[in-house]
Design a protein around this motif. Structure first.
Motif, PDB file in Angstrom:
ATOM      1  N   VAL A   7       0.824  -1.212   0.000  1.00 50.41           N
ATOM      2  CA  VAL A   7       0.000   0.000   0.000  1.00 50.41           C
ATOM      3  C   VAL A   7       0.858   1.261   0.000  1.00 50.41           C
ATOM      4  N   LYS A   8       1.930   1.256   0.762  1.00 49.99           N
ATOM      5  CA  LYS A   8       2.727   2.465   0.946  1.00 49.99           C
ATOM      6  C   LYS A   8       3.522   2.869  -0.288  1.00 49.99           C
ATOM      7  N   SER A   9       3.522   2.021  -1.335  1.00 50.30           N
ATOM      8  CA  SER A   9       4.269   2.325  -2.552  1.00 50.30           C
ATOM      9  C   SER A   9       3.390   2.446  -3.789  1.00 50.30           C
ATOM     10  N   THR A  10       2.090   2.411  -3.618  1.00 47.98           N
ATOM     11  CA  THR A  10       1.168   2.334  -4.760  1.00 47.98           C
ATOM     12  C   THR A  10       1.286   3.537  -5.683  1.00 47.98           C
ATOM     13  N   LEU A  11       1.213   4.730  -5.144  1.00 45.52           N
ATOM     14  CA  LEU A  11       1.227   5.935  -5.975  1.00 45.52           C
ATOM     15  C   LEU A  11       2.560   6.114  -6.679  1.00 45.52           C
ATOM     16  N   ASN A  12       3.640   5.816  -5.982  1.00 49.30           N
ATOM     17  CA  ASN A  12       4.956   5.935  -6.600  1.00 49.30           C
ATOM     18  C   ASN A  12       5.077   5.001  -7.799  1.00 49.30           C
ATOM     19  N   MET A  13       4.523   3.801  -7.669  1.00 50.37           N
ATOM     20  CA  MET A  13       4.583   2.843  -8.767  1.00 50.37           C
ATOM     21  C   MET A  13       3.765   3.333  -9.956  1.00 50.37           C
ATOM     22  N   LEU A  14       2.595   3.899  -9.679  1.00 51.24           N
ATOM     23  CA  LEU A  14       1.772   4.464 -10.748  1.00 51.24           C
ATOM     24  C   LEU A  14       2.502   5.615 -11.438  1.00 51.24           C
ATOM     25  N   MET A  15       3.112   6.473 -10.650  1.00 52.95           N
ATOM     26  CA  MET A  15       3.770   7.652 -11.203  1.00 52.95           C
ATOM     27  C   MET A  15       5.005   7.311 -12.024  1.00 52.95           C
ATOM     28  N   MET A  16       5.702   6.234 -11.672  1.00 53.25           N
ATOM     29  CA  MET A  16       6.901   5.860 -12.423  1.00 53.25           C
ATOM     30  C   MET A  16       6.554   5.458 -13.856  1.00 53.25           C
ATOM     31  N   ILE A  53      10.850  -1.055 -16.863  1.00 52.79           N
ATOM     32  CA  ILE A  53      11.978  -1.197 -15.935  1.00 52.79           C
ATOM     33  C   ILE A  53      11.553  -0.894 -14.505  1.00 52.79           C
ATOM     34  N   SER A  54      10.615   0.027 -14.346  1.00 53.66           N
ATOM     35  CA  SER A  54      10.262   0.545 -13.019  1.00 53.66           C
ATOM     36  C   SER A  54       9.805  -0.543 -12.057  1.00 53.66           C
ATOM     37  N   GLY A  55       9.194  -1.608 -12.571  1.00 56.79           N
ATOM     38  CA  GLY A  55       8.700  -2.658 -11.688  1.00 56.79           C
ATOM     39  C   GLY A  55       9.795  -3.341 -10.889  1.00 56.79           C
ATOM     40  N   ALA A  56      11.012  -3.348 -11.405  1.00 49.27           N
ATOM     41  CA  ALA A  56      12.129  -3.977 -10.690  1.00 49.27           C
ATOM     42  C   ALA A  56      12.645  -3.103  -9.558  1.00 49.27           C
ATOM     43  N   LEU A  57      12.277  -1.818  -9.569  1.00 47.43           N
ATOM     44  CA  LEU A  57      12.868  -0.852  -8.642  1.00 47.43           C
ATOM     45  C   LEU A  57      11.888  -0.388  -7.576  1.00 47.43           C
ATOM     46  N   ALA A  58      10.784  -1.081  -7.434  1.00 46.42           N
ATOM     47  CA  ALA A  58       9.713  -0.642  -6.538  1.00 46.42           C
ATOM     48  C   ALA A  58      10.217  -0.395  -5.123  1.00 46.42           C
ATOM     49  N   ASP A  59       9.635   0.605  -4.478  1.00 45.38           N
ATOM     50  CA  ASP A  59       9.788   0.900  -3.046  1.00 45.38           C
ATOM     51  C   ASP A  59      10.997   1.739  -2.679  1.00 45.38           C
ATOM     52  N   ARG A  60      11.974   1.947  -3.601  1.00 43.59           N
ATOM     53  CA  ARG A  60      13.245   2.458  -3.084  1.00 43.59           C
ATOM     54  C   ARG A  60      13.957   3.514  -3.913  1.00 43.59           C
ATOM     55  N   PHE A  76      19.731 -16.245  -6.328  1.00 44.27           N
ATOM     56  CA  PHE A  76      20.936 -15.472  -6.631  1.00 44.27           C
ATOM     57  C   PHE A  76      21.046 -14.163  -5.851  1.00 44.27           C
ATOM     58  N   GLY A  77      19.958 -13.760  -5.164  1.00 47.41           N
ATOM     59  CA  GLY A  77      20.040 -12.627  -4.261  1.00 47.41           C
ATOM     60  C   GLY A  77      19.890 -11.253  -4.870  1.00 47.41           C
ATOM     61  N   TYR A  78      19.341 -11.151  -6.085  1.00 49.81           N
ATOM     62  CA  TYR A  78      19.065  -9.819  -6.654  1.00 49.81           C
ATOM     63  C   TYR A  78      17.584  -9.513  -6.448  1.00 49.81           C
ATOM     64  N   ASP A  79      17.280  -8.295  -6.068  1.00 51.11           N
ATOM     65  CA  ASP A  79      15.911  -7.929  -5.682  1.00 51.11           C
ATOM     66  C   ASP A  79      15.163  -7.302  -6.856  1.00 51.11           C
ATOM     67  N   ASP A  80      14.629  -8.151  -7.696  1.00 54.92           N
ATOM     68  CA  ASP A  80      13.771  -7.738  -8.814  1.00 54.92           C
ATOM     69  C   ASP A  80      12.342  -7.688  -8.282  1.00 54.92           C
ATOM     70  N   SER A  81      11.923  -6.524  -7.803  1.00 51.31           N
ATOM     71  CA  SER A  81      10.704  -6.396  -7.004  1.00 51.31           C
ATOM     72  C   SER A  81       9.491  -7.067  -7.635  1.00 51.31           C
ATOM     73  N   LEU A  82       9.218  -6.774  -8.906  1.00 58.26           N
ATOM     74  CA  LEU A  82       7.991  -7.255  -9.550  1.00 58.26           C
ATOM     75  C   LEU A  82       8.285  -8.170 -10.739  1.00 58.26           C
ATOM     76  N   ASP A  83       9.433  -8.805 -10.719  1.00 55.74           N
ATOM     77  CA  ASP A  83       9.782  -9.866 -11.677  1.00 55.74           C
ATOM     78  C   ASP A  83       9.883  -9.384 -13.123  1.00 55.74           C
ATOM     79  N   VAL A  84      10.473  -8.234 -13.303  1.00 54.43           N
ATOM     80  CA  VAL A  84      10.702  -7.722 -14.660  1.00 54.43           C
ATOM     81  C   VAL A  84      11.722  -8.599 -15.384  1.00 54.43           C
ATOM     82  N   VAL A  85      12.755  -9.018 -14.682  1.00 56.69           N
ATOM     83  CA  VAL A  85      13.780  -9.868 -15.276  1.00 56.69           C
ATOM     84  C   VAL A  85      13.185 -11.228 -15.623  1.00 56.69           C
TER      85      VAL A  85
END
Length: 445
Positions: A46-55, A127-134, A319-328
């Motif tokens: 919830v706390k990242s919804t608007l940022n994700m839309l805006m990206m 690309i933005s989906g991999a960078l969510a929240d940060r 492998f330890g890489y944080d692809d937030s929304l599985d773009v990769v």
């Protein structure tokens, strides 16, 4: 999508039907970016919804202006060394007559330019989906400018521009498996390797906050993708666009079912997130291959992509890489699968007479596809990582840890997606206190 060579006597005339069709397709592709925003927006907390839309939405603004100023010229102007294009008349659209036709086709240059613009907009948004929240929103906006200029515009020329090295090599990419999906997926991997993981990655639950929103976004993407794919033939005179339309539906359905079957066997449930992700995986995989394969081949492409992408999304934990929304896992892997399978399933009866291995054509086309796939992947990954590194050392790419934990929406946009306080009023908001008081009196009595 590149111009064909025609004799002067064969010069086409403007077709109102093709022009209207392409304008509709352009609008469908534009709708995909808001669809992507909803798809990604529902998958974050919830706390990242608007940022994700805006990206996603900011790409509509930034890339549009870049495209008019110089992007179209870089991507589809006269070839310069097989690497980039440039035509001064395309700069600022200053030298384009409204009746001028795109070379070899029956549609105006303006129509081709706006159709391709919609591709240029959605690619960095992926690309933005991999960078969510940060990621800081200001840094993301600057990254968009740099990435579109340094990566997308040249790569689009490589793949689709007359004289581009991949185009001249004979790499088949009907609507963007390499130029869009592998390009964006590799870029996502490059950036997340630089900026690092989210706070709490692999420790805190990071489940989607709104699966209905995810399904809505997936539905809009599926709908818009018909324009994305079928429109990429730039006309309707020979049935290839119709074949692509059919294959888009077929492969997407097959991939969704394959993802769900894998999910049921592996995890014991058919999830809505799996259905949405499987559909997108199928759309990605058929994008480069749909004009070259038969409908039966499209089923094979969809099934293979659905299973492999479902398997790939778990690699981030291994492998330890944080692809937030599985773009990769979805876009890069799906793009690779769809592009390489052309070398096996090309029927020779679609967009060209090229035949894949299973149709007697040997492995010649497969090796060409490999060159295109891994050339784009390597360039995008390295260039994107360098851009992210430079921005991180200058502007700073990430919000502070406190801002990330408390919520990037409030920190970057001074808003929240949902008002849970009831302060907005309305029947529920104003009636609730009185109703609670009445119920309390009944209980006391």
């Amino acid at each position: 999508m590149a111009p064909a060579i025609t004799l002067a006597a064969e010069a086409p005339k403007l077709s109102a039907a093709d022009t209207g069709f392409m304008l509709i397709c352009s609008a469908l592709v534009m709708l995909m970016t808001p669809g992507l925003a909803f798809f990604y927006g529902g998958m974050v907390r919830v706390k990242s919804t608007l940022n994700m839309l805006m990206m996603s939405f900011i790409s509509l603004g930034i890339v549009t202006i870049l495209w008019v100023l110089y992007g179209f010229s870089m991507a589809f102007g006269a070839d310069k060394g097989s690497v980039v294009g440039w035509t001064s008349d395309f700069v600022g659209f200053s030298g384009i007559d409204k009746m001028a036709l795109w070379d070899g086709y029956t549609i105006p240059v303006f129509v081709f330019a706006v159709f391709q613009l919609m591709f240029a907009i959605i690619t960095p948004a992926l690309i933005s989906g991999a960078l969510a929240d940060r990621v800081k929103f200001s840094a993301w906006a600057v990254f968009l400018v740099l990435w579109a200029t340094v990566v997308y515009f040249p790569v689009a020329h490589w793949v689709w521009g007359s004289g581009g090295w991949a185009f001249d090599l004979g790499v088949i990419d009907f609507a963007g498996g390499t130029a869009v999906h592998i390009n964006a997926g590799a870029a996502a991997l490059g950036v997340i390797l630089v900026i690092g993981k989210r706070v709490g990655f692999k420790k805190d639950p990071m489940r989607p906050h709104s699966l209905p929103l995810v399904m809505l976004g997936a539905g809009l993407l599926w709908f818009g993708w018909f324009g994305f794919n079928a429109g990429s033939w730039l006309g309707n005179g020979d049935g290839v666009g119709a074949l692509m339309f059919v294959n888009t539906q077929v492969a997407t359905a097959a991939a969704m079912l394959a993802w769900l079957a894998y999910e049921k066997i592996r995890h014991g449930a058919f999830t809505t997130l799996g259905a949405a992700s499987g559909a997108v995986a199928g759309l990605v995989a058929i994008t480069p291959s749909g004009g070259a394969v038969s409908p039966l081949g499209a089923i094979a492409v969809g099934v293979i992509a659905g299973v492999l992408c479902a398997m790939a999304v778990g690699l981030k934990y291994k492998f330890g890489y944080d692809d937030s929304l599985d773009v990769v896992g979805v876009h890069m892997v799906g793009g690779i699968v769809g592009s390489l399978l052309i070398g096996f399933f090309a029927s020779g009866k679609g967009q060209s007479d090229v035949e894949g291995l299973f149709y007697g054509g040997g492995l010649d086309q497969f090796w060409k596809q490999c060159a295109g796939v891994f050339g784009v992947l390597a360039y995008s990954l390295i260039a994107s990582a360098i851009l992210a590194f430079l921005l991180d050392k200058t502007l700073g790419m990430r919000v502070t840890e406190d801002e990330e934990v408390s919520g990037i929406d409030q920190a970057e946009h001074a808003e929240t997606a949902y008002d849970f306080s009831g302060a907005g009023g309305g029947v529920v908001g104003t009636a609730a206190p009185a109703l609670a008081a009445k119920q309390s009196k009944k209980v006391d009595a």
